[in-house]
Motif scaffolding. Structure first.
Motif, PDB file in Angstrom:
ATOM      1  N   VAL A 278       0.913  12.576  -3.830  1.00  0.00           N
ATOM      2  CA  VAL A 278       0.340  11.660  -2.829  1.00  0.00           C
ATOM      3  C   VAL A 278      -0.956  12.278  -2.300  1.00  0.00           C
ATOM      4  CG1 VAL A 278       0.722  10.600  -0.564  1.00  0.00           C
ATOM      5  CG2 VAL A 278       2.602  10.773  -2.199  1.00  0.00           C
TER       6      VAL A 278
ATOM      7  N   PRO B 249       0.835  -1.215   0.000  1.00  0.00           N
ATOM      8  CA  PRO B 249       0.000   0.000   0.000  1.00  0.00           C
ATOM      9  C   PRO B 249       0.870   1.265   0.000  1.00  0.00           C
ATOM     10  CG  PRO B 249      -0.740  -1.539   1.678  1.00  0.00           C
ATOM     11  CD  PRO B 249       0.535  -2.081   1.125  1.00  0.00           C
ATOM     12  N   LEU B 250       0.364   2.322  -0.579  1.00  0.00           N
ATOM     13  CA  LEU B 250       1.089   3.587  -0.667  1.00  0.00           C
ATOM     14  C   LEU B 250       1.557   4.061   0.700  1.00  0.00           C
ATOM     15  CD1 LEU B 250       2.057   5.984  -2.369  1.00  0.00           C
ATOM     16  CD2 LEU B 250      -0.232   6.956  -2.158  1.00  0.00           C
TER      17      LEU B 250
ATOM     18  N   GLN C  43       4.808   5.102  -9.200  1.00  0.00           N
ATOM     19  CA  GLN C  43       3.891   4.140  -9.813  1.00  0.00           C
ATOM     20  C   GLN C  43       2.456   4.409  -9.376  1.00  0.00           C
ATOM     21  OE1 GLN C  43       4.558   1.766 -12.204  1.00  0.00           O
ATOM     22  NE2 GLN C  43       2.321   1.689 -12.260  1.00  0.00           N
ATOM     23  N   TYR C  44       2.283   4.705  -8.084  1.00  0.00           N
ATOM     24  CA  TYR C  44       0.943   5.058  -7.608  1.00  0.00           C
ATOM     25  C   TYR C  44       0.454   6.347  -8.273  1.00  0.00           C
ATOM     26  CZ  TYR C  44       0.290   1.441  -4.100  1.00  0.00           C
ATOM     27  OH  TYR C  44       0.079   0.244  -3.470  1.00  0.00           O
TER      28      TYR C  44
ATOM     29  N   ASP D 181      -0.631   5.522 -11.732  1.00  0.00           N
ATOM     30  CA  ASP D 181      -1.949   4.873 -11.720  1.00  0.00           C
ATOM     31  C   ASP D 181      -3.062   5.885 -11.511  1.00  0.00           C
ATOM     32  OD1 ASP D 181      -0.570   2.508 -12.062  1.00  0.00           O
ATOM     33  OD2 ASP D 181      -0.830   1.831  -9.979  1.00  0.00           O
TER      34      ASP D 181
ATOM     35  N   VAL E 294       6.136   5.216  -5.194  1.00  0.00           N
ATOM     36  CA  VAL E 294       5.239   6.374  -5.103  1.00  0.00           C
ATOM     37  C   VAL E 294       4.903   6.881  -6.502  1.00  0.00           C
ATOM     38  CG1 VAL E 294       5.043   8.774  -4.305  1.00  0.00           C
ATOM     39  CG2 VAL E 294       5.999   7.035  -2.788  1.00  0.00           C
TER      40      VAL E 294
END
Length: 169
Positions: free
Chosen positions: A132, A17-18, A70-71, A74, A68
């Motif tokens: 984020v 998870p992030l 990559q998130y 996405d 991070v």
């Protein structure tokens, strides 16, 4: 998006998870900020700076900022996040090189260049952390604050947040 024919045979590890990546990135950012204090002395110890850059949270920074990013990718911020990662890593590699050259008495490796690379890396990290979600970022900052607090109380050491952060790091 075109995929490589080999991709169907390669197993990719699912990301954690992030929340697992944000606190170490923030800790590494603080560690990199601390390097500036080492450079503000009359005769900086460049090998010690280099060692600090390669230890602790900064040692796993490459993996954490890529996760991070990559998130962020996405979520639709792929160009910005990818550029931030590249800028940060280039600046840190150049900074590491400057520390090495300065330790070998290279006159072209100046403290001003080092501070410039520090600034570039920190700016890139700030920009990446802007991708984020605010709730995740706030929780990460709170975990870092608890982790870095100088309090030695026993009840704090039993805190589930501290245990979770220690397991992440």
């Amino acid at each position: 998006m075109a995929a490589s024919p080999i991709d169907k045979y390669v197993k990719r590890k699912k990301l954690d998870p992030l929340e697992a990546y944000v606190p170490p990135v923030i800790l590494a950012q603080l560690q990199i900020q601390d390097l500036e204090q080492f450079l503000n002395v009359e005769k900086p110890e460049f090998l010690a700076c280099r060692s600090l850059l390669r230890s602790g949270p900064a040692s796993s920074l490459r993996v954490n900022i890529r996760a991070v990013a990559q998130y962020a990718s996405d979520a639709g911020d792929s160009n910005t996040a990818s550029d931030d990662v590249d800028r940060c890593l280039r600046a840190l590699e150049e900074l590491d090189s400057l520390f090495l050259r300065a330790s070998r008495k290279d006159s072209n490796a100046t403290v001003e260049l080092m501070k410039s690379q520090l600034g570039t890396a920190l700016t890139a990290l700030d920009s990446l952390l802007q991708t984020v979600p605010s709730q995740v970022l706030d929780r990460g900052k709170a975990m870092v604050e608890v982790y870095r607090s100088p309090s030695e109380q026993d009840d704090l050491s039993d805190s589930s947040e501290i245990q979770q952060l220690q397991s992440i790091l």
